[in-house]
Design an enzyme around this catalytic site. Structure first.
Site, PDB file in Angstrom:
ATOM      1  CG  HIS A   1      -2.008   0.933   0.927  1.00 27.67           C
ATOM      2  ND1 HIS A   1      -1.802   2.215   1.305  1.00 27.67           N
ATOM      3  CD2 HIS A   1      -3.208   0.692   0.650  1.00 27.67           C
ATOM      4  CE1 HIS A   1      -3.012   2.947   1.080  1.00 27.67           C
ATOM      5  NE2 HIS A   1      -3.936   1.964   0.555  1.00 27.67           N
TER       6      HIS A   1
ATOM      7  CG  ASP B   1      -9.162  -3.495  -2.617  1.00 25.31           C
ATOM      8  OD1 ASP B   1     -10.511  -3.655  -2.000  1.00 25.31           O
ATOM      9  OD2 ASP B   1      -8.700  -2.264  -2.759  1.00 25.31           O
TER      10      ASP B   1
END
Ligand code: ACO
Length: 428
Positions: A307, A364
């Site tokens: 991320h 996700d």
């Protein structure tokens, strides 16, 4: 804490103020840079070091894994609030009381009708069209059906635009799915809660009742809350920058949907499932794919890992991992894809390549697994993300307009040809 920064260029010193946020984040305010230095600019591809605005909506600390909307911890909101309350909180700044929430919901319901002619536009798409493309096109099309521009100085006008989009967007989402699955289009059921209605609009068959499963409602509610805002990410920055030209709310949202579509952003949840499917088809050898992910000559990346800002853990991933276990347990889902996911997760968490680069599963990695268990087709995953992100985009657009931010227009460092004489076509 420092209150100014000194920049020395060619022996000349320039002073810049340091601004401090409410969580003591500090930033060098370089608004005066070009003026003071006679045109010196900064370069920061991907904006890794650049703050584009001051915002009072979402606080995120990537190192410590903190995410708060308007000061409230994501863990509390996911546990105690519902999606509509969170939407209200993000957009208007405070959690609604009972009557504020009821009014908000009623006003949304009153605006949830989508003009019948929008169906004709949807009709023109092939069934195979990606629902993100359909959603962004239909969101843009709504401008034609709601042409009056929003007077951003009028609270009433702003409110009307907000409830309109909160009402119509889920209908478009449901229609994008129903187009794909060949189901007739309808307008949902205003007797239901916001999230319940979304599920019914998506899944009700024309010739059968639809029974709401509280486990599914609760899981979707959580997923939408977890995705509702994430400060200045790619799609939100897009919404703000498009809106900064004074393009309207629907136009800005449509641009945000397109930004979200990419596999490095919202498209990651679809990419995760496609990756897991491919690994399964290839015999389920997770080690082979771990090696590919680490091989710099191979473009393959482990989707759902890493991320831009969370460099220790993604707080949303922690919450959603638990929800995934609950949903799969309650729905009695046994899915070989899940074993592959768990295998990859374990290997990555113990592999120096991933540990050293602080690459952890992001939200996700798990959201796609839940959506799949709910029976949502893979191509719809990013659409579900957009549905969750809607209140965040609205809140950020509203804040940007209310703060009267200037048009977003970055600079560049030109690296092309210097001036040259025009060559006639025959001489080229
Ligand atoms: N698999 C393998 N290696 C990775 C991965 C991954 N998923 N992510 C990053 N790396 C490696 C990079 O190759 C790089 O290695 P190097 O230092 O040896 O060159 C290092 O880790 C740093 O990676 P960057 O790309 O510089 O990190 P950045 O912060 O720019 O990118 C991103 C973050 C885009 C999310 C990246 O981790 C990625 O592509 N992940 C997979 C896609 C994904 O899951 N996206 C969803 C993001 S969450 C969201 O949008 C809600």
């Amino acid at each position: 804490m420092a209150d100014k920064a000194i920049l020395e260029v060619g022996g000349q010193k320039y002073e810049f103020p340091i601004i401090t946020g409410t969580e003591n984040e500090q930033a060098i305010d370089i608004k005066a840079l070009r003026g003071l230095t006679g045109g010196l600019t900064t370069i920061d591809p991907g904006y890794k070091n650049t703050g584009s605005c001051q915002s009072a909506i979402t606080f995120l600390n990537g190192e410590e894994g903190i995410l708060r909307y308007r000061g409230y911890a994501i863990e509390d909101l996911a546990d105690k609030a519902d999606f509509l309350e969170v939407a209200y909180l993000l957009i208007f700044g405070e959690l609604p009381n009972e009557s504020q929430l009821e009014k908000f919901h009623n006003d949304i319901k009153a605006e949830s009708h989508v003009d019948e002619d929008v169906k004709k536009i949807l009709d023109g798409f092939p069934k195979s069209a990606h629902p993100m493309g359909v959603l962004s096109s239909l969101t843009s099309a709504l401008i034609a059906f709601n042409p009056s521009s929003v007077n951003v100085d009028s609270e009433e006008d702003m409110y009307k635009a907000i409830v309109k989009v909160m009402g119509k967007f889920p209908v478009l989402v449901a229609w994008a799915l129903r187009k794909r699955t060949g189901q007739p289009l309808d307008y949902g059921d205003n007797n239901l809660g916001y999230v319940e209605n979304i599920l019914k609009m998506m899944f009700k068959k024309a010739n059968a009742d639809y029974d709401l499963d509280p486990v599914v409602v609760n899981a979707l509610d959580k997923l939408l809350i977890l995705h509702a805002d994430h400060e200045q990410n790619c799609s939100t920055s897009t919404v703000r920058i498009v809106g900064s030209s004074h393009a309207g709310l629907f136009a800005s949202l449509s641009a945000g949907i397109n930004a979200l579509w990419g596999p490095l952003h919202g498209g990651a949840n679809q990419a995760v499932l496609e990756m897991l499917e491919a690994i399964k088809e290839d015999g389920g050898d997770t080690k082979k794919y771990m090696a590919k992910a680490k091989d710099k000559s191979d473009p393959f990346r482990l989707m759902g890992f890493g991320h831009r800002v969370y460099k220790n853990f993604d707080p949303r991933a922690k919450i959603i991992k638990k929800a995934a276990d609950e949903v799969l347990g309650a729905l009695g889902v046994e899915d070989p894809i899940l074993d592959i996911a768990k295998g990859l997760e374990q290997e990555a968490l113990n592999d120096p390549y991933f540990v050293d680069r602080k690459l952890y599963p992001n939200v996700d990695f798990y959201s796609g697994i839940i959506y799949r268990a709910m029976g949502i087709p893979v191509e719809m995953f990013t659409v579900m993300f957009a549905l969750g992100r809607l209140p965040g985009w609205i809140a950020q657009w509203k804040e940007m307009r209310e703060n009267k931010e200037p048009i977003g227009r970055p600079r560049q460092v030109y690296t092309g040809e210097n001036h040259r004489a025009f060559k006639e076509r025959a001489e080229r």
